[in-house]
Scaffold this motif. Sequence first.
Motif, PDB file in Angstrom:
ATOM      1  N   MET A 272       0.929  -1.235   0.067  1.00 35.50           N
ATOM      2  CA  MET A 272      -0.039   0.005   0.081  1.00 35.50           C
ATOM      3  C   MET A 272       1.076   1.230  -0.104  1.00 35.50           C
ATOM      4  SD  MET A 272      -3.141   0.755  -0.264  1.00 35.50           S
ATOM      5  CE  MET A 272      -3.890  -0.952   0.478  1.00 35.50           C
ATOM      6  N   ARG A 273       0.772   2.144  -0.982  1.00 37.41           N
ATOM      7  CA  ARG A 273       1.624   3.088  -1.157  1.00 37.41           C
ATOM      8  C   ARG A 273       0.949   4.653  -0.845  1.00 37.41           C
ATOM      9  NH1 ARG A 273       6.882   1.818  -2.072  1.00 37.41           N
ATOM     10  NH2 ARG A 273       7.103   3.990  -2.886  1.00 37.41           N
ATOM     11  N   ILE A 274       1.518   5.101  -0.080  1.00 38.24           N
ATOM     12  CA  ILE A 274       1.070   6.635   0.547  1.00 38.24           C
ATOM     13  C   ILE A 274       1.958   7.559   0.123  1.00 38.24           C
ATOM     14  CG2 ILE A 274       0.449   7.886   2.691  1.00 38.24           C
ATOM     15  CD1 ILE A 274       0.007   5.191   4.006  1.00 38.24           C
TER      16      ILE A 274
ATOM     17  N   GLY B 112      -6.822  10.397   3.868  1.00 44.24           N
ATOM     18  CA  GLY B 112      -6.940  10.493   2.424  1.00 44.24           C
ATOM     19  C   GLY B 112      -7.055  12.131   2.144  1.00 44.24           C
ATOM     20  N   ASP B 113      -7.068  12.899   3.317  1.00 40.96           N
ATOM     21  CA  ASP B 113      -7.349  14.493   3.058  1.00 40.96           C
ATOM     22  C   ASP B 113      -5.881  14.890   2.874  1.00 40.96           C
ATOM     23  OD1 ASP B 113      -9.870  14.568   3.671  1.00 40.96           O
ATOM     24  OD2 ASP B 113      -9.613  14.478   5.850  1.00 40.96           O
ATOM     25  N   VAL B 114      -4.682  14.215   3.134  1.00 40.28           N
ATOM     26  CA  VAL B 114      -3.515  14.878   2.917  1.00 40.28           C
ATOM     27  C   VAL B 114      -2.431  13.918   2.091  1.00 40.28           C
ATOM     28  CG1 VAL B 114      -3.514  15.895   5.228  1.00 40.28           C
ATOM     29  CG2 VAL B 114      -2.429  13.769   5.070  1.00 40.28           C
ATOM     30  N   ALA B 115      -3.236  12.849   1.593  1.00 41.17           N
ATOM     31  CA  ALA B 115      -2.076  11.852   0.916  1.00 41.17           C
ATOM     32  C   ALA B 115      -2.956  11.256  -0.215  1.00 41.17           C
ATOM     33  CB  ALA B 115      -1.361  10.806   1.689  1.00 41.17           C
ATOM     34  N   ARG B 116      -2.407  10.779  -1.181  1.00 41.56           N
ATOM     35  CA  ARG B 116      -2.959   9.863  -2.034  1.00 41.56           C
ATOM     36  C   ARG B 116      -2.542   8.385  -1.724  1.00 41.56           C
ATOM     37  NH1 ARG B 116      -0.382   8.196  -6.913  1.00 41.56           N
ATOM     38  NH2 ARG B 116       1.047   9.950  -6.547  1.00 41.56           N
ATOM     39  N   VAL B 117      -3.569   7.566  -1.728  1.00 44.28           N
ATOM     40  CA  VAL B 117      -3.264   5.953  -1.409  1.00 44.28           C
ATOM     41  C   VAL B 117      -3.642   5.341  -2.383  1.00 44.28           C
ATOM     42  CG1 VAL B 117      -4.033   4.353   0.504  1.00 44.28           C
ATOM     43  CG2 VAL B 117      -3.882   6.735   1.065  1.00 44.28           C
ATOM     44  N   GLU B 118      -2.801   4.264  -2.802  1.00 44.28           N
ATOM     45  CA  GLU B 118      -3.002   3.508  -3.973  1.00 44.28           C
ATOM     46  C   GLU B 118      -2.298   2.225  -3.792  1.00 44.28           C
ATOM     47  OE1 GLU B 118      -1.671   5.383  -7.473  1.00 44.28           O
ATOM     48  OE2 GLU B 118       0.479   4.844  -6.984  1.00 44.28           O
ATOM     49  N   LEU B 119      -2.903   0.888  -4.263  1.00 48.01           N
ATOM     50  CA  LEU B 119      -2.178  -0.227  -4.072  1.00 48.01           C
ATOM     51  C   LEU B 119      -1.043  -0.323  -5.352  1.00 48.01           C
ATOM     52  CD1 LEU B 119      -1.960  -3.063  -2.620  1.00 48.01           C
ATOM     53  CD2 LEU B 119      -3.572  -3.941  -4.367  1.00 48.01           C
TER      54      LEU B 119
END
Length: 704
Positions: free
Chosen positions: A184-186, A263-270
């Motif tokens: 999980m990349r942040i 999610g308000d301060v970062a983009r989260v993706e697998l």
Amino acid sequence: MARFFIDRPIFAWVIALVIMLAGALAIRTLAIEQYPQIAPPTVEINANYPGASAQTIENAVTQVIEQNMTGLDGLLYMASNSSSFGRAQITLIFEPGTDPDIAQVQVQNKLQLATPLLPEAVQRQGISVTKSTGGFLMVAALISESGEHSWNELADYIASNMLEPLSRVDGVGRTQLLGAQAAMRIWVDPNLMTSYNLAISDITAAIASQNAQVSVGELGGLPAVRGQQLNATITAQTRLSTEQEFRDVVLRVLPDGSLLTLGDVARVELGSELYSVKVELNGQASAGIGISLATGANALATAEDVRARLDDLAEFFPQGVKVTVPYDSTPFVEVSLARVVHTLVEAVILVFLVMYLFLGNLRATFIPTIAVPVVLLGTFAVLAAFGYSINTLTMFGMVLAIGLLVDDAIVVVENVERVMEEDGLSPLEATRKSMDQITGALIGIALVLSAVFVPMAFFGGATGAIYRQFSITIVSAMALSVVVALTLSPALCATLLKAPKPGHQTRKGFFGWFNRRFDQAAGGYQGWVGKLIHRGGRMMLIYLVIAGVMALLFARMPTSFLPNEDQGSVITMVQLPPGATLQRTEAVMRQIQEYFNSQEDVEHIFTIAGFSFAGAGQNAGMAFVRLNDWSERPGQAHSAQAIAAQANQALGQIRAAPAFVPVPPPSPRSGTAAGSSVARPAPGGVGPQAPLRRRDPVLRAAPA
């Protein structure tokens, strides 16, 4: 002693059968390898520190571990590698003969002292200690034939379903994922973090506290109230598994009562755990597993077990996914040993034919011939007792021993026939008289020959590792040949030979013709030698000339530790300038792919950008090039050495980063490439630039 077995031939046969049975059982248990254990035992320590630079890992991890590796029995030296993508590797090399299991236990005990001093992230990732050898035994690669699966998906499948089963295969020292598993990349927004007055530590602390499996109690646990009907474990929180769950991680409660989430301060993706490694097979996206051999393990048996395990795992692969082995160091071992066995069989046949030619009696020829399998099988039993293996050197020793081991049996047969002819005795009485005459001579011959080879068994270091097994093979074969000559051979002579008929020396036919011609040749040789004796000065001058030519050729002959042979593959390594990006490395690897794909002798090429035996990082790359079968590459021009030389010349013209194409080492345990390596430690505190300044003049002075 010999009389005892002459009168009891069945007992002599029993001893021979026991020796053969012990050897046959030993063959099934002996390890098979190209060369014996030449390289000293090594133990590797691997630690991960995600996100840390090479200098940080060197200071916080590598040096801390090295400082605690003191007092280890037989430790020669340590070598470490701190990479720029968060990995530390420390290799401890021990003296030859050190028990690798004991060395591994001692290293683990010392590591326990260093573990509390390491960063928490390193301890959480785990530190592995393995006994392994340099380089890879083999490399397995996954490809998606339909292109449906990306390299990231293939690497994640390997990490989840293949690494652990393969690491449990007997003989595997270490498995390394050539790629990166899913993670999980942040991706944080620094502007938003500043506006909310957040630090990275706030985010990691929030994720660590909320991404945990927490058990808060049990419903209906004992002692329970009377009438309780339900028992269940209460779980207040589970680990996060989806992108949305990570986005909902609460970072802070704002003054207005609203929640500030991740999610308000970062983009989260697998995505991928690492983006610094890209793997391709013949230009197609791939992922691989590098498998290293454990110290003291059987290379052929390990490779066979790994292939069998890959076949088992292949049944559960996703649709369209295929496994390939682009690099394997064991086929050459099989081919080389098969050639030695072929030579061994040829030697046995030639020995039989020569003995039959000179003895001229099938019964007399059978007696020395039967000693060959008895002694050879018995030698395998001795090798198993000493803990040795079936390798090129032991088999070569057996090939040489064939000519020596039949001598004792031939002496027995010839002397028995002589006694029968001169004294007119029966085979039984002639054998008794003959053995009384030659028993001491047989033992003396064995002792003299053993005195030549026994000192080789006491050589130390790598030289001793090579010649010790060769020496024991020769000496044990000689000792067993004497045992057979004193037990089985006289028993066979007494039961199989027949008393010669009068006038048997005037035999007609082929053997009579051969004996007459041989006698003529022997007489001519004696006359020629007699003439040379009267010309001693000239002969001495000729001898000195021959000796001088031999000395000159000996001085000019190239030397090597082990012969550098065509093993059916070559390796390519690339090192771009420091700071080069992975995209630049991939561009160089594509040029290397195009070159090797255009060569007719290449079967396939497996490239890795971001990793090599010389170091790991975005500016490093390597390729495993598997060549066609030896039968498809006749001639020296198509050998691995010639292909590597041509590739060095062609790829050396790449301006971005000249490629280096070495051939694999003669012994897979002795390193990653053929040739020698030089390392010079620098005193502490001088920094990395001082060794580099000393390295460059050496490289400029080195021959091309």
